[in-house]
Scaffold this motif. Structure first.
Motif, PDB file in Angstrom:
ATOM      1  N   THR A  19      32.083  26.310  43.655  1.00 26.84           N
ATOM      2  CA  THR A  19      32.232  25.402  44.736  1.00 26.84           C
ATOM      3  C   THR A  19      33.321  24.607  44.773  1.00 26.84           C
ATOM      4  OG1 THR A  19      30.995  23.769  43.463  1.00 26.84           O
ATOM      5  CG2 THR A  19      29.602  25.436  44.671  1.00 26.84           C
ATOM      6  N   ALA A  20      34.135  24.527  43.713  1.00 20.69           N
ATOM      7  CA  ALA A  20      35.400  23.579  43.790  1.00 20.69           C
ATOM      8  C   ALA A  20      34.888  22.314  43.706  1.00 20.69           C
ATOM      9  CB  ALA A  20      36.411  23.898  44.892  1.00 20.69           C
ATOM     10  N   MET A  21      33.878  21.941  43.356  1.00 22.54           N
ATOM     11  CA  MET A  21      33.389  20.532  43.167  1.00 22.54           C
ATOM     12  C   MET A  21      32.197  20.559  42.298  1.00 22.54           C
ATOM     13  SD  MET A  21      31.616  20.028  46.940  1.00 22.54           S
ATOM     14  CE  MET A  21      32.575  21.477  47.763  1.00 22.54           C
ATOM     15  N   SER A  22      31.708  19.377  41.869  1.00 24.17           N
ATOM     16  CA  SER A  22      30.652  18.993  40.844  1.00 24.17           C
ATOM     17  C   SER A  22      29.396  18.989  41.640  1.00 24.17           C
ATOM     18  CB  SER A  22      30.847  17.847  40.131  1.00 24.17           C
ATOM     19  OG  SER A  22      30.538  16.751  41.189  1.00 24.17           O
ATOM     20  N   PRO A  23      28.239  19.421  40.887  1.00 30.50           N
ATOM     21  CA  PRO A  23      26.876  19.175  41.918  1.00 30.50           C
ATOM     22  C   PRO A  23      26.817  17.901  42.516  1.00 30.50           C
ATOM     23  CG  PRO A  23      26.659  20.108  39.415  1.00 30.50           C
ATOM     24  CD  PRO A  23      27.931  19.584  39.522  1.00 30.50           C
ATOM     25  N   ILE A  24      27.205  16.760  41.950  1.00 33.33           N
ATOM     26  CA  ILE A  24      27.107  15.597  42.512  1.00 33.33           C
ATOM     27  C   ILE A  24      27.902  15.319  43.867  1.00 33.33           C
ATOM     28  CG2 ILE A  24      27.501  13.058  42.317  1.00 33.33           C
ATOM     29  CD1 ILE A  24      24.787  14.027  40.820  1.00 33.33           C
ATOM     30  N   GLN A  25      29.294  15.927  43.618  1.00 34.67           N
ATOM     31  CA  GLN A  25      30.298  15.686  44.736  1.00 34.67           C
ATOM     32  C   GLN A  25      29.619  16.686  45.831  1.00 34.67           C
ATOM     33  OE1 GLN A  25      33.449  17.191  42.687  1.00 34.67           O
ATOM     34  NE2 GLN A  25      34.353  15.039  42.428  1.00 34.67           N
ATOM     35  N   PHE A  26      28.928  17.829  45.549  1.00 34.39           N
ATOM     36  CA  PHE A  26      28.372  18.850  46.618  1.00 34.39           C
ATOM     37  C   PHE A  26      27.162  18.086  47.451  1.00 34.39           C
ATOM     38  CE2 PHE A  26      25.763  22.086  48.141  1.00 34.39           C
ATOM     39  CZ  PHE A  26      26.651  23.164  48.512  1.00 34.39           C
ATOM     40  N   GLN A  27      26.373  17.570  46.651  1.00 30.97           N
ATOM     41  CA  GLN A  27      25.290  16.682  47.147  1.00 30.97           C
ATOM     42  C   GLN A  27      25.738  15.683  48.202  1.00 30.97           C
ATOM     43  OE1 GLN A  27      22.912  14.058  44.715  1.00 30.97           O
ATOM     44  NE2 GLN A  27      21.090  14.786  45.789  1.00 30.97           N
ATOM     45  N   LYS A  28      26.890  14.873  47.616  1.00 28.60           N
ATOM     46  CA  LYS A  28      27.385  13.907  48.421  1.00 28.60           C
ATOM     47  C   LYS A  28      27.592  14.236  49.806  1.00 28.60           C
ATOM     48  CE  LYS A  28      29.900  10.819  45.994  1.00 28.60           C
ATOM     49  NZ  LYS A  28      30.821  10.349  45.598  1.00 28.60           N
ATOM     50  N   GLN A  29      28.490  15.348  49.704  1.00 29.22           N
ATOM     51  CA  GLN A  29      29.037  16.020  50.958  1.00 29.22           C
ATOM     52  C   GLN A  29      27.839  16.359  51.931  1.00 29.22           C
ATOM     53  OE1 GLN A  29      32.381  18.459  51.591  1.00 29.22           O
ATOM     54  NE2 GLN A  29      33.350  17.564  50.057  1.00 29.22           N
ATOM     55  N   ILE A  30      27.108  16.858  51.535  1.00 29.74           N
ATOM     56  CA  ILE A  30      25.717  17.418  52.328  1.00 29.74           C
ATOM     57  C   ILE A  30      25.010  16.037  52.872  1.00 29.74           C
ATOM     58  CG2 ILE A  30      23.415  18.614  52.323  1.00 29.74           C
ATOM     59  CD1 ILE A  30      25.696  20.554  52.036  1.00 29.74           C
ATOM     60  N   ARG A  31      24.820  15.075  51.968  1.00 32.11           N
ATOM     61  CA  ARG A  31      24.165  13.820  52.508  1.00 32.11           C
ATOM     62  C   ARG A  31      24.926  13.127  53.511  1.00 32.11           C
ATOM     63  NH1 ARG A  31      22.299  10.528  46.989  1.00 32.11           N
ATOM     64  NH2 ARG A  31      20.203  11.646  46.629  1.00 32.11           N
ATOM     65  N   LEU A  32      26.253  13.031  53.245  1.00 32.57           N
ATOM     66  CA  LEU A  32      27.041  12.444  54.354  1.00 32.57           C
ATOM     67  C   LEU A  32      27.128  13.293  55.840  1.00 32.57           C
ATOM     68  CD1 LEU A  32      29.698  11.139  51.954  1.00 32.57           C
ATOM     69  CD2 LEU A  32      27.965   9.686  53.182  1.00 32.57           C
ATOM     70  N   GLN A  33      27.087  14.780  55.577  1.00 35.28           N
ATOM     71  CA  GLN A  33      27.033  15.491  56.928  1.00 35.28           C
ATOM     72  C   GLN A  33      25.752  15.269  57.495  1.00 35.28           C
ATOM     73  OE1 GLN A  33      28.250  19.339  56.427  1.00 35.28           O
ATOM     74  NE2 GLN A  33      30.160  19.038  55.495  1.00 35.28           N
ATOM     75  N   GLU A  34      24.721  14.972  56.803  1.00 41.41           N
ATOM     76  CA  GLU A  34      23.349  14.927  57.598  1.00 41.41           C
ATOM     77  C   GLU A  34      23.299  13.494  58.094  1.00 41.41           C
ATOM     78  OE1 GLU A  34      19.506  15.468  58.747  1.00 41.41           O
ATOM     79  OE2 GLU A  34      21.356  16.767  58.374  1.00 41.41           O
TER      80      GLU A  34
END
Length: 299
Positions: free
Chosen positions: A234-249
């Motif tokens: 994914t080119a990111m950590s699990p926390i960074q991934f979750q953060k992007q999903i949270r902010l998009q939602e």
């Protein structure tokens, strides 16, 4: 670009333009096939890119995956093998020469069927690759895509013939330089397959807290191995991934509902509205309320 591919892309652009009178993304009568048209350079836009093939018939586009930039034009195609939060931007477009592109979504069952019915070599279950790449397009792939989109002129043929052309397109992709990346995502037990499951878990539970140990257990990996494979895919950590999903939602909720930023911050899993505002501003360039006012004016 060869003369043959240039002529093929011109034909593809004509078909897309025929079916996209207005700017935006348009779902076609062929399942999983979308056309895009934009008369001006736009962006950045944020979303989740699913398993798909993207082709530009006219213009130029760029995709950002974390800090990695993927640029593609009529000489290239872009493939994504798992769901990834991305930022996209149309770089070249004008009223006279609009951006014209297509996206063809694939199911994992479609990929597995092509693999079962071909002699494409299997790949190591332990090898992990980035789940997005840009590759040089060839005339065989464009030809298959053109035959698929021509079916829009004879919709009665779509249910029977479209699946055959989609299989051919997938076959061309799987034969390509980075076809192994797409295979990895559907081979049960592979590292990428297990990371794909965790990605779905995070997307479905984006507003819940988790520890790396919990996700590593779900993936049946050690914590160091899980972290390394997740970042490779994914080119990111699990926390960074979750953060992007949270902010998009959060952005979607703010745009679609009459609610305040603090309420949305809690709904998407933040414990601190001030932290939410800081991270929102960092990702989208503006604080939540200012960003939503700006987007509504544009709309």
């Amino acid at each position: 670009m060869s003369e043959l591919i240039h002529k093929q892309q011109e034909e593809l652009a004509e078909i897309i333009e025929q079916y996209t009178i207005d700017d935006g993304s348009h779902q076609t009568a062929i399942p999983g096939l979308f056309f895009s048209r934009y008369s001006h350079a736009i962006g950045p836009s944020h979303g989740v890119h699913n398993t798909s093939l993207c082709i530009v018939a006219q213009g130029k586009k760029e995709i950002w995956l974390a800090q990695e930039r993927y640029e593609y034009s009529p000489t290239d195609y872009l493939i994504t093998s798992v769901n990834l939060p991305i930022t996209g931007q149309v770089m070249e477009a004008s009223p006279e020469i609009p951006y014209l592109g297509l996206k063809l979504e694939f199911t994992h069952d479609q990929i597995l069927e092509v693999l079962r019915n071909s002699d494409i070599a299997t790949v190591s279950k332990e090898k992990t690759e980035r789940a997005m790449y840009v590759n040089r397009i060839n005339s065989s792939m464009v030809d298959a895509v053109i035959r698929l989109v021509r079916l829009l002129d004879s919709p009665e043929d779509i249910p029977v013939i479209a699946p055959l052309f989609i299989k051919e397109i997938l076959y061309r992709v799987l034969q390509g330089q980075h076809g192994g990346m797409l295979k990895q995502a559907v081979v049960q037990g592979s590292s990428t397959y297990r990371i794909r499951d965790i990605i779905e878990h995070i997307i479905n539970h984006y507003n819940s807290s988790f520890r790396s140990e919990e996700l590593a257990n779900l993936a049946n990996m050690s914590v160091p191995s899980f972290y390394r494979h997740f970042k490779e895919v994914t080119a990111m950590s699990p926390i960074q991934f979750q953060k992007q999903i949270r902010l998009q939602e959060a952005r979607r909720l703010l745009l679609s509902e009459s609610t305040d930023a603090a309420d949305v911050s809690f709904r998407v899993g933040y414990e601190s509205p001030s932290q939410f505002s800081r991270e929102y501003s960092r990702m989208f360039g503006f604080p939540p309320i200012e960003d939503i006012k700006r987007l509504r004016v544009k709309a």
